[in-house]
Structures are given as C-alpha cells and as structure tokens.
Design an enzyme around this catalytic site. Structure first.
Site, PDB file in Angstrom:
ATOM      1  N   HIS A 153       7.996   1.215   6.908  1.00  0.00           N
ATOM      2  CA  HIS A 153       8.568   2.013   5.790  1.00  0.00           C
ATOM      3  C   HIS A 153       8.572   3.482   6.192  1.00  0.00           C
ATOM      4  O   HIS A 153       7.530   4.134   6.200  1.00  0.00           O
ATOM      5  CB  HIS A 153       7.744   1.818   4.512  1.00  0.00           C
TER       6      HIS A 153
ATOM      7  N   HIS B 185      10.892   7.369   6.175  1.00  0.00           N
ATOM      8  CA  HIS B 185      12.023   8.243   5.823  1.00  0.00           C
ATOM      9  C   HIS B 185      12.300   9.165   7.005  1.00  0.00           C
ATOM     10  O   HIS B 185      11.465   9.986   7.360  1.00  0.00           O
ATOM     11  CB  HIS B 185      11.701   9.072   4.578  1.00  0.00           C
ATOM     12  N   LEU B 186      13.483   9.016   7.600  1.00  0.00           N
ATOM     13  CA  LEU B 186      13.846   9.856   8.753  1.00  0.00           C
ATOM     14  C   LEU B 186      14.807  10.971   8.375  1.00  0.00           C
ATOM     15  O   LEU B 186      15.045  11.866   9.188  1.00  0.00           O
ATOM     16  CB  LEU B 186      14.487   8.999   9.850  1.00  0.00           C
ATOM     17  N   ARG B 187      15.408  10.910   7.163  1.00  0.00           N
ATOM     18  CA  ARG B 187      16.429  11.890   6.749  1.00  0.00           C
ATOM     19  C   ARG B 187      17.626  11.864   7.715  1.00  0.00           C
ATOM     20  O   ARG B 187      17.747  10.969   8.535  1.00  0.00           O
ATOM     21  CB  ARG B 187      15.845  13.314   6.646  1.00  0.00           C
TER      22      ARG B 187
ATOM     23  N   ASN C 169      17.602   6.203   1.520  1.00  0.00           N
ATOM     24  CA  ASN C 169      17.827   7.120   0.387  1.00  0.00           C
ATOM     25  C   ASN C 169      18.306   8.495   0.846  1.00  0.00           C
ATOM     26  O   ASN C 169      17.703   9.521   0.541  1.00  0.00           O
ATOM     27  CB  ASN C 169      16.572   7.222  -0.501  1.00  0.00           C
TER      28      ASN C 169
ATOM     29  N   LYS D 248      16.934  -2.289   0.172  1.00  0.00           N
ATOM     30  CA  LYS D 248      15.907  -1.575  -0.596  1.00  0.00           C
ATOM     31  C   LYS D 248      16.297  -1.447  -2.064  1.00  0.00           C
ATOM     32  O   LYS D 248      17.394  -0.980  -2.389  1.00  0.00           O
ATOM     33  CB  LYS D 248      15.710  -0.173   0.018  1.00  0.00           C
TER      34      LYS D 248
ATOM     35  N   HIS E 186      10.688  -0.705  -4.386  1.00  0.00           N
ATOM     36  CA  HIS E 186       9.908   0.415  -4.927  1.00  0.00           C
ATOM     37  C   HIS E 186       9.450  -0.059  -6.295  1.00  0.00           C
ATOM     38  O   HIS E 186      10.226  -0.072  -7.255  1.00  0.00           O
ATOM     39  CB  HIS E 186      10.757   1.697  -5.022  1.00  0.00           C
TER      40      HIS E 186
ATOM     41  N   HIS F  10       4.677   0.249  -0.346  1.00  0.00           N
ATOM     42  CA  HIS F  10       3.642   1.261  -0.650  1.00  0.00           C
ATOM     43  C   HIS F  10       2.875   0.959  -1.936  1.00  0.00           C
ATOM     44  O   HIS F  10       2.913   1.740  -2.885  1.00  0.00           O
ATOM     45  CB  HIS F  10       4.219   2.684  -0.675  1.00  0.00           C
TER      46      HIS F  10
ATOM     47  N   LEU G 210       5.201   9.580  -4.395  1.00  0.00           N
ATOM     48  CA  LEU G 210       5.465   8.515  -5.365  1.00  0.00           C
ATOM     49  C   LEU G 210       5.477   7.169  -4.650  1.00  0.00           C
ATOM     50  O   LEU G 210       6.093   7.064  -3.596  1.00  0.00           O
ATOM     51  CB  LEU G 210       6.808   8.737  -6.075  1.00  0.00           C
TER      52      LEU G 210
ATOM     53  N   ASP H  15       5.506   5.434   4.888  1.00  0.00           N
ATOM     54  CA  ASP H  15       6.239   6.184   3.861  1.00  0.00           C
ATOM     55  C   ASP H  15       6.236   7.679   4.186  1.00  0.00           C
ATOM     56  O   ASP H  15       6.272   8.517   3.281  1.00  0.00           O
ATOM     57  CB  ASP H  15       5.688   5.931   2.454  1.00  0.00           C
TER      58      ASP H  15
ATOM     59  N   HIS I 145       9.585  16.851   3.526  1.00  0.00           N
ATOM     60  CA  HIS I 145      10.279  17.811   2.651  1.00  0.00           C
ATOM     61  C   HIS I 145       9.896  19.199   3.153  1.00  0.00           C
ATOM     62  O   HIS I 145       8.736  19.421   3.527  1.00  0.00           O
ATOM     63  CB  HIS I 145       9.821  17.679   1.188  1.00  0.00           C
TER      64      HIS I 145
ATOM     65  N   ALA J 245       8.351  14.878  -4.087  1.00  0.00           N
ATOM     66  CA  ALA J 245       7.349  13.849  -3.780  1.00  0.00           C
ATOM     67  C   ALA J 245       7.483  13.419  -2.335  1.00  0.00           C
ATOM     68  O   ALA J 245       8.590  13.131  -1.874  1.00  0.00           O
ATOM     69  CB  ALA J 245       7.558  12.651  -4.695  1.00  0.00           C
TER      70      ALA J 245
HETATM   71  O1  DOR Z   1       6.881  10.172  -2.177  1.00  0.00           O
HETATM   72  C1  DOR Z   1       7.958   9.653  -1.965  1.00  0.00           C
HETATM   73  N1  DOR Z   1       8.905  10.264  -1.213  1.00  0.00           N
HETATM   74  N2  DOR Z   1       8.213   8.466  -2.505  1.00  0.00           N
HETATM   75  C2  DOR Z   1       9.417   7.896  -2.418  1.00  0.00           C
HETATM   76  O2  DOR Z   1       9.577   6.827  -2.941  1.00  0.00           O
HETATM   77  C3  DOR Z   1      10.544   8.607  -1.761  1.00  0.00           C
HETATM   78  C4  DOR Z   1      10.063   9.570  -0.779  1.00  0.00           C
HETATM   79  C5  DOR Z   1      11.137  10.528  -0.319  1.00  0.00           C
HETATM   80  O3  DOR Z   1      12.238  10.100   0.019  1.00  0.00           O
HETATM   81  O4  DOR Z   1      10.866  11.739  -0.251  1.00  0.00           O
HETATM   82 ZN    ZN Z   2       9.468   5.651   0.739  1.00  0.00          ZN
END
Ligand code: DOR
Ligand code: ZN
Length: 352
Positions: free
Chosen positions: A17, A19-21, A45, A106, A144, A182, A227, A255, A259, A271
């Site tokens: 799990h 997030h690479l953006r 996402n 997802k 999620h 998560h 989150l 996860d 940011h 988050a």
């Molecule tokens: O903390 C989080 N950040 N929870 C998520 O479900 C999404 C993620 C994000 O994409 O920043």
């Molecule tokens: Zn996530």
C-alpha cells in the site's frame, strides 16, 4: 531469515500500500521505495484518479520514466490499481484482469480521505457489476474501511464500517478477495483474523509504533496525522499482536503518503505520514519492541505475495543495528520540503 545481535537479513520485502503521487512529487519520492522494496501496490488517488486501464498504463509509464532516473531502474516493479467509482463497469474489470499490470481495485468511500471525492457513494447499491467481475477474475478489492457518515465519531468509523459495509459485502460476495487496508483498531484486527473467506489486511509502521497521543504531545503535531487516524493504545497493541502473530492474513503496507511540509503544517493540514524513506527501519523497531523480530520476514516478504498469488522476491535485504537519525526534512517539489515521520528522532536500525 537470519537474525544476529547486530543484523537482520530477510527476503526482499514488498509494500502492499503506497502513495507515489505523480509529476515532480513522484520523482522526488520514488527512489526511497525502490531502495527498500522490490514491488509496491500503487494507490490510484491522483488528481484526477486512475479510474481505468488506460490511465493506469499511462501512470505506470510515468513511474517507470521516473525510476529510470534513479539507481533502481529495473529493480522495482509498480503493481498498478484502479480507483473504483459508482460507474466502474464489469468490462473495465475484465480489461484490468487481462492487462497483466493491474493487480487490484481500490475502494474509497466518497469523501473518506485525500482525493476521494470521486469515490463510491453506495457500494452494494451501485458497484455490483464491478464486484461480481472482481470476484470472478480473482482480483482483490482493496478497501479504505471507514464510513463517512458525519454523525459517526471519527475514532469509530472503522469499527462501524465493519458492520455497515464489510459484513454485508462479504455475505453477498463470499469468494471476493478483500484487503482491509491500513487497519487501525482491535475490531479491524479481530475481524480479519476470524472472518471466513479470502480476507487480509495491511498494517502501517506508524499504527504499530504510535497511538493517538502522538498527535497531541506538547501541542498539535500534524506530521502524525493520517487517515484512518491513530487510535488508543489498546488498538496499537492489538495491531502489533496481529502483525507478529502466525496469521498469514496480515502484511506490510506503509501507506507512505507524501505531502509538502507547508500543506501538513497548515490550518487544514493534509492527512498522511511519509515513511518510505525508513520503512523497514520503522517496522524493525516495532517488531523488536514486541520481541518478535523473527516474525518480520513473514509479515514483510511472504504473506503479501501469498495473498496476491505471486511468488515472493528472490533477493535479500539486511538491516544493521546502527543509529539512524531521521532527517528533519527532505527535498520535495519546487521549493517545498517533505518531513519524514519521526523527523529528528534516532532509530536503532539502518537499512544497508
Ligand atoms: O493519511 C492518508 N493519506 N490516508 C489516506 O487514506 C490517503 C493518504 C493520501 O493520499 O495522502
Ligand atoms: Zn493510503
């Protein structure tokens, strides 16, 4: 697996799990994951979200182009996912299953978290064709697991999700592979441990290491906000017990969610915790505190591939017992910086 006083050697792990953006953010974070992991399930996402196979192919190409600029080109494989919407068709799931590069779909309940506005409003009302196709092709649904009902207390949203969504979903689609992503609560861990059918869960390093006090120690600490939000100590202990148990249903998913510092330290902070830099050091710290380093390999390197029906990796990694000072900040997009979880603290393990 080999554990000595000063080192741990284990089969190369995967991140189930991540997030690479995209764009410049992707370029600044990709090497961190590729250094430690062989594969990662890449969250869809983005803005706009990766809702079909064509977008997933373009995103995969972008990740591979970013990887080519690092030392890890060819040694890291992104496992792509689709973002489920109310309109995802069975045909699109079939295309995904036949693509050879999409590994999962997802579910974000609409409004649950970052970039989830296009998510699902009524899973069992609107997504039955997609769910049937997922079940038919043996493709996992990654969940999620939080309700978005504003009348439900933020800290109860995972437990309520089990009753309102997870149990009805599993009743209607008993053969569907589901990963409860998560998990953060005792209820989540117990549900996954005991449920019938193909159910598993990922657990982050931060939910194993911290309880909700971390968000409020000496003032509000936005870098500990993610989150689903950190919960009480009893929940952290239940997650640690699950991760270090012999159940094959629990596996590693960081996860890691970058940011920019300015958007975390903000009146309405984003988050997400950035842990890709030192993921295995964080997990080793949690497992060692639980007296269960010998369980780390199953959790990090074996249980995930087994659930996804993939072979485990060939190579090995080593962590050495050497102080690792977590940097205060990393470079990120433009003039922004990225604050890794636990910035300024020192861990006892270091990835070699
Ligand atoms: O903390 C989080 N950040 N929870 C998520 O479900 C999404 C993620 C994000 O994409 O920043
Ligand atoms: Zn996530």
């Amino acid at each position: 697996m080999k554990i000595t006083e000063n080192s741990i050697t284990l089969i190369r792990p995967d991140d189930w799990h991540l997030h690479l953006r995209d764009g410049a953010a992707l370029e600044s974070v990709i090497a961190d994951s590729a250094r430690q992991f062989a594969r990662a399930i890449v969250m869809p996402n983005l803005k706009p979200p990766v809702t079909n196979v064509e977008l997933a192919a373009a995103y995969k190409a972008e990740i591979e182009a970013a990887l080519a600029k690092t030392a890890y080109s060819g040694s890291f494989k992104p496992l792509m996912t689709l973002y489920l919407t109310d309109n995802t068709s069975a045909e699109e799931i079939k295309k995904a299953a036949e693509s050879g590069f999409v590994y999962a779909v997802k579910l974000y309940p609409a409004g649950a978290t970052t970039n989830s506005d296009a998510g699902v409003t009524d899973l069992l009302g609107k997504c039955r064709p997609a769910l049937e196709a997922l079940q038919q092709y043996g493709m996992p649904l990654l969940v999620h697991g939080e309700v978005t009902d504003p009348s439900i207390d933020l800290f109860d949203r995972e437990a309520v999700f089990i009753d309102r969504v997870m149990i009805p979903l599993r009743k209607d689609f008993p053969e569907l592979k589901v990963v409860f992503e998560h998990i953060t609560t005792r209820e989540g861990a117990q549900y996954v441990r005991d449920a019938e059918g193909p159910v598993a869960a990922t657990i982050t390093a931060h939910h194993l290491l911290y309880n909700r006090n971390a968000i409020f120690t000496g003032g509000i600490r936005p870098h500990y906000y993610c989150l689903p939000v950190l919960k009480r100590e009893k929940h952290r202990l239940a997650l640690l017990e699950a991760a270090t148990s012999d159940s094959k249903r629990f596996f590693l998913g960081t996860d890691s969610a970058p940011h920019a510092k300015g958007l975390k330290e903000h009146a309405c902070g984003c988050a997400g915790c950035y842990t890709a830099l030192h993921a295995m050091e964080l997990y080793a710290t949690a497992f060692e505190l639980a007296g269960a380093l010998d369980k780390l390999e199953a959790f990090a390197s074996l249980n995930g591939p087994a659930f996804y029906g993939l072979p485990h990796n060939e190579g090995q990694i080593t962590l050495v017992r050497q102080p690792f000072a977590i940097p205060e900040a990393l470079s990120y997009t433009g003039n922004e910086s990225l604050v890794p979880l636990g910035a300024g603290e020192t861990l006892n393990w270091q990835f070699q």
